[in-house]
Write a protein that holds these residues in place. Structure first.
Motif, PDB file in Angstrom:
ATOM      1  N   HIS A  11       7.979  54.646  70.382  1.00 42.53           N
ATOM      2  CA  HIS A  11       7.663  54.724  68.961  1.00 42.53           C
ATOM      3  C   HIS A  11       6.167  54.768  68.686  1.00 42.53           C
ATOM      4  O   HIS A  11       5.757  55.097  67.583  1.00 42.53           O
ATOM      5  N   ARG A  12       5.356  54.444  69.709  1.00 46.80           N
ATOM      6  CA  ARG A  12       3.913  54.353  69.480  1.00 46.80           C
ATOM      7  C   ARG A  12       3.154  54.806  70.718  1.00 46.80           C
ATOM      8  O   ARG A  12       3.499  54.448  71.841  1.00 46.80           O
ATOM      9  N   GLU A  41       9.376  59.614  64.249  1.00 52.20           N
ATOM     10  CA  GLU A  41       9.673  58.519  65.170  1.00 52.20           C
ATOM     11  C   GLU A  41       8.473  58.048  65.983  1.00 52.20           C
ATOM     12  O   GLU A  41       8.396  56.890  66.360  1.00 52.20           O
ATOM     13  N   LEU A  42       7.560  58.946  66.321  1.00 53.51           N
ATOM     14  CA  LEU A  42       6.449  58.597  67.204  1.00 53.51           C
ATOM     15  C   LEU A  42       5.128  58.657  66.441  1.00 53.51           C
ATOM     16  O   LEU A  42       4.773  59.687  65.889  1.00 53.51           O
TER      17      LEU A  42
END
Length: 86
Positions: A11-12, A41-42
């Motif tokens: 996600h990051r 999402e990212l």
């Protein structure tokens, strides 16, 4: 890297901040995030190394990998894959 992160459900993404590369990184990442279909999402961000301790680990492993087989042997157990970039 974005495709791998998308496949892993990340996600990051945190990148070490280099002011001379931020604009280029953002263009590249924006395209990669769209291509991987993870726009919502990212998230990705640039941070100075002192503000994200996990960047220290990546720097240490990269240093070891570039300083010969003795150092590579020491970090090999924590490396899943090495990708050489041109």
């Amino acid at each position: 890297m974005v495709a791998d992160l998308a496949a892993a459900g990340a996600h990051r993404l945190v990148l070490e901040q280099d002011d001379s590369l931020i604009a280029s990184d953002r263009r590249t990442l924006r395209a990669a995030v769209h291509q991987a279909g993870v726009v919502d999402e990212l998230v990705y961000e640039h941070l100075p190394p002192r503000s994200e301790p996990l960047l220290w680990i990546a720097d240490a492993v990269a240093w070891c990998w570039t300083h010969g087989s003795l150092w590579q042997d020491r970090v090999r157990p924590i490396i899943g894959q090495v990708q050489r970039l041109r």
